[in-house]
Motif scaffolding. Structure first.
Motif, PDB file in Angstrom:
ATOM      1  N   CYS A   1      -3.325   1.012  -4.537  1.00  0.00           N
ATOM      2  CA  CYS A   1      -3.066   1.412  -3.151  1.00  0.00           C
ATOM      3  C   CYS A   1      -4.269   1.080  -2.269  1.00  0.00           C
ATOM      4  CB  CYS A   1      -2.744   2.904  -3.106  1.00  0.00           C
ATOM      5  SG  CYS A   1      -2.468   3.555  -1.449  1.00  0.00           S
ATOM      6  N   SER A   2      -5.472   1.393  -2.752  1.00  0.00           N
ATOM      7  CA  SER A   2      -6.685   1.118  -1.974  1.00  0.00           C
ATOM      8  C   SER A   2      -6.854  -0.376  -1.732  1.00  0.00           C
ATOM      9  CB  SER A   2      -7.911   1.674  -2.707  1.00  0.00           C
ATOM     10  OG  SER A   2      -7.796   3.071  -2.894  1.00  0.00           O
TER      11      SER A   2
ATOM     12  N   GLY B   1       0.814  -1.207   0.000  1.00  0.00           N
ATOM     13  CA  GLY B   1       0.000   0.000   0.000  1.00  0.00           C
ATOM     14  C   GLY B   1       0.844   1.251   0.000  1.00  0.00           C
TER      15      GLY B   1
END
Length: 301
Positions: free
Chosen positions: A117-118, A17
């Protein structure tokens, strides 16, 4: 290398992340580079630090979390995803750049990194909730894993005897061995030394010492893998006279014996190595033809 070393149990789950978040910043910098040219340099560095490093961290995670027997398949799947992106992404990006959409193309890349990333953070949160300790191996689990490794080493040592293990049949578990060892011989000696240091048992130390002593012929071997063999096979054997290979180099006490000595340099040219391999192949084929044996029966014996 730095990120992969930082990817320890309990912390590795969060790294994808953060790497994706850093990659978002790198893509945004590149999107603005047509207007502010100097920022392309830190942006390029950031792509390497964050985006490209995701591959190494992902592989560490695969090794940590793959189910037994699934590590090879899982790592292949992850690699396929990465390299498919490496293969397809540049041509598509090139079409957009040629059409005058360089900045907007990087904005699209930033959007994809943001999505990654999410997903990565959601997965890390779920992993932490499932394990309660961010996926860290508990002390009792670590102890069992270490015990399994040591037990497996003992079983392998009993199976191969005086030989060096090379590889095992995936169905029967039978070891294919070699008497002279190969470039992995030092790894086997090093593993025996690790076991001896952990158990402290004299028989384990004697087995490690004897295995290292059998690596002595590689001291004079004209091969680039000599250092690899002798470093791992002798690094833990300091102070053991029975394991010391002959003709140790007094000018380099901190280096494995026989590595890079002027009177016996490592062969750097490819042609002599290929010539030797081809000659060895011819000798093997002639031997098999004369004895009527198959290459499968005689492989590495």
């Amino acid at each position: 290398m730095g990120w992969s070393k930082a990817a320890r149990l309990g912390r590795a789950e969060w790294l994808p992340g953060w790497l994706a978040a850093g990659a978002v910043g790198a893509a945004l910098l590149l999107a603005g580079a047509p207007s502010v040219h100097p920022q392309a340099w830190p942006a390029a560095v950031a792509v390497g630090v964050f985006a490209v490093s995701g591959n190494a961290v992902s592989m560490v995670l695969v090794m940590q979390r793959a189910a037994p027997g699934r590590a090879g398949q899982d790592s292949a799947l992850v690699s396929a995803g990465f390299f498919a992106g490496f293969a397809l992404g540049p041509p598509v990006f090139g079409v957009l750049a040629e059409a005058g959409h360089y900045g907007s193309a990087w904005l699209r890349v930033a959007g994809k990194f943001a999505a990654a990333c999410s997903v990565a953070f959601m997965w890390a949160v779920r992993a932490a909730a499932e394990h309660g300790d961010c996926g860290m191996m508990r002390p009792d689990g670590a102890g069992r894993a270490l015990s399994d490794v040591l037990d497996r080493g003992a079983v392998t040592a009993a199976d191969v005897g005086y030989q060096f293990p090379l590889f095992a049949d995936s169905d029967s578990g039978r070891w294919i061995t070699t008497g002279r060892s190969a470039w992995t011989g030092g790894f086997w000696a090093g593993l025996l030394w690790l076991r001896a240091r952990h158990t402290g048992d004299p028989p384990d130390r004697a087995a490690a010492s004897a295995c290292t002593a059998r690596l002595a012929p590689w001291v004079e071997a004209d091969t680039a893998t000599r250092g690899l063999i002798l470093w791992y096979g002798t690094a833990l054997a300091r102070g053991d006279s029975g394991a010391a290979p002959p003709k140790a180099d007094p000018r380099a006490p901190e280096a494995p014996s026989g590595v890079g000595r002027p009177e016996n340099p490592v062969q750097a040219s490819l042609f002599p190595a290929v010539k030797r391999i081809w000659r060895h192949r011819s000798v093997c084929r002639r031997f098999l033809a004369e004895t009527g044996r198959s290459a499968e029966d005689e492989a590495f014996q």
